[in-house]
Design an enzyme around this catalytic site. Sequence first.
Site, short mmCIF file in Angstrom:
data_model
loop_
_atom_site.label_atom_id
_atom_site.label_comp_id
_atom_site.label_asym_id
_atom_site.label_seq_id
_atom_site.Cartn_x
_atom_site.Cartn_y
_atom_site.Cartn_z
N SER A 1 1.82 4.05 -3.18
CA SER A 1 3.29 3.99 -2.36
C SER A 1 4.11 3.93 -2.69
O SER A 1 4.68 2.45 -3.98
CB SER A 1 2.80 2.70 -1.00
N ASP A 2 5.05 4.44 -1.52
CA ASP A 2 6.81 3.30 -2.34
C ASP A 2 7.49 4.63 -1.51
O ASP A 2 7.16 5.44 -0.74
CB ASP A 2 6.86 5.24 -3.51
N THR A 3 8.84 3.44 -1.65
CA THR A 3 9.86 3.23 -0.29
C THR A 3 11.44 3.64 -1.23
O THR A 3 11.49 2.63 -2.38
CB THR A 3 9.82 2.54 0.85
#
Length: 191
Positions: free
Chosen positions: A68-70
Amino acid sequence: MKSFILASGSPRRKELLQQARYTFSIQTSDIDEIVEPHLTPSEVVCELARQKAEAVAKTNQDAVVLGSDTIVVCNDQILGKPKDQNEAREMLQRLSDRDHSVLTGVAISEKGETITFFEETVVHFYPLTSEEIEQYLQTGEPFDKAGSYGIQGFGAYLVQSISGDYNNVVGLPLAKTMRELQAFHIYPTIQ
């Protein structure tokens, strides 16, 4: 039971998955986080999530891996994690009294197959005084978070409203992720 790995060192993603009753291990990837400059913000987060998941999946052939990446996007500019206090201050000043988007990309990888998706949440900040920004900087919260704030901590004080998934702003669109994990036969432990 299949092995489930979170390819992230984020304590917030870990907490969200634990709250949802998943059993998993953590193995971070050491990717360089390089993406093509022409990609849209949603493509950027999906690509980074894919790179993280696939890097860990390469050495864990029999596991389901979640990456995941935000990022935060304000006026079409991506705001990542601040490099220092000055950059954090500038980001918070930019976000003051306006809408911005929080995008989280998620990748689930198993046996060479990867799916990706993203979630977008619109956040509106209160107008922030320079004193409020300095007070927030003193908490230490801004320095490991995209956009220089965390909604789940003292940073909640900055947020006037959100439209969309709260957990997405924390770091993982949990409901959508849980639904996608079902296709990989990864389920919470309910007893």
